[in-house]
Design a protein around this motif. Structure first.
Motif, PDB file in Angstrom:
ATOM      1  N   LEU A   1       9.587  -2.104   9.311  1.00  0.00           N
ATOM      2  CA  LEU A   1       9.141  -2.944   8.719  1.00  0.00           C
ATOM      3  C   LEU A   1       7.957  -4.133   8.435  1.00  0.00           C
ATOM      4  CD1 LEU A   1      11.961  -3.019   6.095  1.00  0.00           C
ATOM      5  CD2 LEU A   1      10.157  -1.858   5.450  1.00  0.00           C
ATOM      6  N   TYR A   2       6.987  -4.654   8.322  1.00  0.00           N
ATOM      7  CA  TYR A   2       6.706  -5.960   8.230  1.00  0.00           C
ATOM      8  C   TYR A   2       6.430  -6.554   7.342  1.00  0.00           C
ATOM      9  CZ  TYR A   2       2.532  -9.104   9.179  1.00  0.00           C
ATOM     10  OH  TYR A   2       1.728 -10.281   9.505  1.00  0.00           O
TER      11      TYR A   2
ATOM     12  N   PHE B   1       1.204  -6.614  16.089  1.00  0.00           N
ATOM     13  CA  PHE B   1       2.010  -5.977  15.479  1.00  0.00           C
ATOM     14  C   PHE B   1       1.918  -4.626  14.465  1.00  0.00           C
ATOM     15  CE2 PHE B   1       6.135  -4.879  12.535  1.00  0.00           C
ATOM     16  CZ  PHE B   1       6.991  -4.309  13.684  1.00  0.00           C
ATOM     17  N   THR B   2       1.086  -4.956  12.849  1.00  0.00           N
ATOM     18  CA  THR B   2       1.199  -3.410  12.166  1.00  0.00           C
ATOM     19  C   THR B   2       0.314  -2.750  12.837  1.00  0.00           C
ATOM     20  OG1 THR B   2      -0.607  -5.480  11.066  1.00  0.00           O
ATOM     21  CG2 THR B   2       1.488  -5.411  10.417  1.00  0.00           C
ATOM     22  N   THR B   3      -0.856  -3.151  13.791  1.00  0.00           N
ATOM     23  CA  THR B   3      -1.787  -2.230  14.706  1.00  0.00           C
ATOM     24  C   THR B   3      -1.047  -1.239  15.455  1.00  0.00           C
ATOM     25  OG1 THR B   3      -3.333  -4.380  13.587  1.00  0.00           O
ATOM     26  CG2 THR B   3      -3.531  -1.593  15.586  1.00  0.00           C
ATOM     27  N   GLN B   4      -0.443  -2.001  15.975  1.00  0.00           N
ATOM     28  CA  GLN B   4       0.306  -1.133  17.339  1.00  0.00           C
ATOM     29  C   GLN B   4       0.991  -0.954  16.776  1.00  0.00           C
ATOM     30  OE1 GLN B   4       2.575  -4.190  19.927  1.00  0.00           O
ATOM     31  NE2 GLN B   4       3.229  -2.589  21.156  1.00  0.00           N
ATOM     32  N   TYR B   5       2.207  -1.130  15.870  1.00  0.00           N
ATOM     33  CA  TYR B   5       3.407   0.148  15.037  1.00  0.00           C
ATOM     34  C   TYR B   5       2.576   1.168  13.483  1.00  0.00           C
ATOM     35  CZ  TYR B   5       5.923  -2.028  18.306  1.00  0.00           C
ATOM     36  OH  TYR B   5       6.734  -2.219  19.865  1.00  0.00           O
ATOM     37  N   ARG B   6       0.836   0.827  13.946  1.00  0.00           N
ATOM     38  CA  ARG B   6       0.924   1.466  12.026  1.00  0.00           C
ATOM     39  C   ARG B   6       1.590   1.392  11.248  1.00  0.00           C
ATOM     40  NH1 ARG B   6      -2.529   4.612  13.925  1.00  0.00           N
ATOM     41  NH2 ARG B   6      -2.226   6.022  12.013  1.00  0.00           N
ATOM     42  N   VAL B   7       1.990   0.528  10.549  1.00  0.00           N
ATOM     43  CA  VAL B   7       2.445  -0.656   9.498  1.00  0.00           C
ATOM     44  C   VAL B   7       1.867  -0.925   8.584  1.00  0.00           C
ATOM     45  CG1 VAL B   7       4.228  -1.925   9.025  1.00  0.00           C
ATOM     46  CG2 VAL B   7       4.036  -1.382  11.364  1.00  0.00           C
ATOM     47  N   TYR B   8       1.537   0.156   7.789  1.00  0.00           N
ATOM     48  CA  TYR B   8       0.043  -0.211   6.993  1.00  0.00           C
ATOM     49  C   TYR B   8       0.709  -0.005   5.289  1.00  0.00           C
ATOM     50  CZ  TYR B   8      -2.944   0.284  11.280  1.00  0.00           C
ATOM     51  OH  TYR B   8      -3.184  -0.098  12.601  1.00  0.00           O
ATOM     52  N   ARG B   9       1.674   1.043   4.969  1.00  0.00           N
ATOM     53  CA  ARG B   9       2.257   1.175   3.765  1.00  0.00           C
ATOM     54  C   ARG B   9       2.235   0.180   2.310  1.00  0.00           C
ATOM     55  NH1 ARG B   9       4.038   6.706   2.979  1.00  0.00           N
ATOM     56  NH2 ARG B   9       5.661   5.759   2.243  1.00  0.00           N
TER      57      ARG B   9
ATOM     58  N   TRP C   1      19.293  -5.493   3.414  1.00  0.00           N
ATOM     59  CA  TRP C   1      19.434  -5.711   2.135  1.00  0.00           C
ATOM     60  C   TRP C   1      17.788  -5.603   1.452  1.00  0.00           C
ATOM     61  CZ3 TRP C   1      21.330 -11.796   3.649  1.00  0.00           C
ATOM     62  CH2 TRP C   1      22.625 -11.099   3.514  1.00  0.00           C
ATOM     63  N   LYS C   2      17.036  -5.594   2.337  1.00  0.00           N
ATOM     64  CA  LYS C   2      15.564  -5.367   2.668  1.00  0.00           C
ATOM     65  C   LYS C   2      14.774  -4.149   1.769  1.00  0.00           C
ATOM     66  CE  LYS C   2      14.179  -8.408   6.151  1.00  0.00           C
ATOM     67  NZ  LYS C   2      13.627  -8.325   8.156  1.00  0.00           N
ATOM     68  N   ILE C   3      16.160  -3.129   2.766  1.00  0.00           N
ATOM     69  CA  ILE C   3      15.516  -1.612   2.129  1.00  0.00           C
ATOM     70  C   ILE C   3      16.195  -1.193   0.901  1.00  0.00           C
ATOM     71  CG2 ILE C   3      16.624   0.771   2.319  1.00  0.00           C
ATOM     72  CD1 ILE C   3      16.007  -0.280   5.110  1.00  0.00           C
TER      73      ILE C   3
ATOM     74  N   ILE D   1       5.454  -6.148   1.450  1.00  0.00           N
ATOM     75  CA  ILE D   1       6.782  -5.907   3.007  1.00  0.00           C
ATOM     76  C   ILE D   1       5.802  -5.042   2.927  1.00  0.00           C
ATOM     77  CG2 ILE D   1       8.620  -5.038   3.601  1.00  0.00           C
ATOM     78  CD1 ILE D   1      10.165  -6.694   1.299  1.00  0.00           C
ATOM     79  N   LEU D   2       5.149  -4.548   3.876  1.00  0.00           N
ATOM     80  CA  LEU D   2       4.245  -3.081   4.026  1.00  0.00           C
ATOM     81  C   LEU D   2       5.806  -2.214   5.250  1.00  0.00           C
ATOM     82  CD1 LEU D   2       1.010  -4.695   6.226  1.00  0.00           C
ATOM     83  CD2 LEU D   2       1.642  -4.121   3.771  1.00  0.00           C
ATOM     84  N   ALA D   3       4.709  -0.930   5.375  1.00  0.00           N
ATOM     85  CA  ALA D   3       5.823   0.022   6.370  1.00  0.00           C
ATOM     86  C   ALA D   3       5.622   0.607   6.934  1.00  0.00           C
ATOM     87  CB  ALA D   3       7.162   0.494   5.720  1.00  0.00           C
TER      88      ALA D   3
END
Length: 107
Positions: free
Chosen positions: A19-20, A42-50, A77-79, A10-12
């Motif tokens: 989340l991704y 998605f991850t690039t567009q929304y800067r979801v890298y962590r 649940w994911k959180i 999971i990335l955030a």
């Protein structure tokens, strides 16, 4: 932390952020793809890298099944899953030595 083993991750974008959920057999390479923009979307567009959560499996079929299960989960649940093992949402890729710390965007 094995890098060449099937895993679900999971990335955030930030703590409590976007989340991704993904699956990979080489987590280090996949994190590099996300962070470098080599995997646009998605991850690039929304800067979801962590990298904030990862689960490792013996085979890819089990990792894919877990990915599908997590994608069906409600956000709370994911959180809860994330915060059970990583309450501060630390970037595990940095902690595990598979990525450099992210740079803060300049204004």
């Amino acid at each position: 932390m094995p890098s060449r083993q099937p895993c679900t991750y999971i990335l955030a974008s930030q703590k409590q952020g976007m989340l991704y959920i993904g699956v990979s057999s080489d987590l280090a390479a996949r994190i590099w793809q996300h962070r470098s923009g080599a995997a646009p979307g998605f991850t690039t567009q929304y800067r979801v890298y962590r990298l904030i959560h990862a689960e490792f499996f013996d085979d890819m079929a089990a990792a894919i099944a877990r990915e599908k299960q997590l994608k069906r989960w409600h956000r709370p649940w994911k959180i809860n899953l994330i915060e059970a093992n990583n309450p501060d949402w630390d970037d595990l890729a940095v902690e595990w030595g598979i990525a450099e710390p992210l740079q803060k965007p300049s204004c």
